[in-house]
Design a protein around this motif. Sequence first.
Motif, mmCIF file in Angstrom:
data_model
loop_
_atom_site.group_PDB
_atom_site.id
_atom_site.type_symbol
_atom_site.label_atom_id
_atom_site.label_comp_id
_atom_site.label_asym_id
_atom_site.label_seq_id
_atom_site.Cartn_x
_atom_site.Cartn_y
_atom_site.Cartn_z
ATOM 1 N N LEU A 5 0.863 -1.187 0.000
ATOM 2 C CA LEU A 5 0.000 0.000 0.000
ATOM 3 C C LEU A 5 0.896 1.232 0.000
ATOM 4 O O LEU A 5 1.632 1.481 0.959
ATOM 5 C CB LEU A 5 -0.917 -0.001 1.227
ATOM 6 N N ASP A 46 -1.134 -0.985 -4.399
ATOM 7 C CA ASP A 46 -2.261 -0.055 -4.334
ATOM 8 C C ASP A 46 -1.724 1.328 -3.992
ATOM 9 O O ASP A 46 -0.845 1.458 -3.134
ATOM 10 C CB ASP A 46 -3.261 -0.482 -3.253
ATOM 11 N N ARG A 86 -13.626 1.541 3.770
ATOM 12 C CA ARG A 86 -12.792 1.245 2.601
ATOM 13 C C ARG A 86 -11.308 1.397 2.946
ATOM 14 O O ARG A 86 -10.472 0.567 2.543
ATOM 15 C CB ARG A 86 -13.156 2.171 1.426
ATOM 16 N N GLN A 90 -8.526 -1.621 3.037
ATOM 17 C CA GLN A 90 -7.296 -1.503 2.254
ATOM 18 C C GLN A 90 -6.075 -1.720 3.129
ATOM 19 O O GLN A 90 -5.115 -2.404 2.739
ATOM 20 C CB GLN A 90 -7.259 -0.127 1.586
#
Length: 232
Positions: A5, A46, A86, A90
């Motif tokens: 991430l 991501d 969300r 994540q």
Amino acid sequence: MTTLLHIDASARPGRSGIDPHGSHTRRLSARFVERWHAARPADRIDHLDVGQSPPAHVTGPWIHAAFTPAAAREPWMHEVLAESDRLVDQLIAADLIVVGLPMYNFGVPAQFKAYIDNIVRVGRTFGFDRARGEVPYWPLLADAGKRLVLLGSRGDFGYGRGQRIAHLNHTEASVRSVFGYIGIREVHEVAVEYDEFGGEQLARSLAEADLAVDRLVGKLSAHSDQLLMENA
């Protein structure tokens, strides 16, 4: 496969060395991710840009909804928490979190503080139970093996641990505290200094930070490879 991430928190949209007035932290985070991808092309990456698209700040209705048990929430509560959910999903899905984190007035940017407030969630990233007595809180991500990389920039110099103005650094220290609270305690740091000085001092600091990022990618990617072999 590792999920990385990549979070950018700088208000500056570009990268130093490429764009006029570009961000040093975006330069470092992009360098990290590009080298990670070259070493481990199958990994998922991501990207979350809270610097350009910050999450909503916590409000009274948000607090009401977050501290209401999930089964008892009304429809509006789920709507209020949708963005936070969300972001938490994540974060939970990530194995490695890489943050481009500039120092703004000795602390984190407001955009990143909004992110923190959205992912520190009772019942999701930390637990709370009054029946536990004097220690009712506990981290929910402690056994997930997550690692955190903080890639910073500072206008002055000497903010590192044990250095002359380390006591003024509430950036990395506060982030270590928050992520440690939810169970992410392996933290690696690289930072550029001397931004306000410019010239050779800044150039040297940038070069040292670039090399430190490269070494860190090598170290962490080798660790991921080892884990992959152990779990094969």
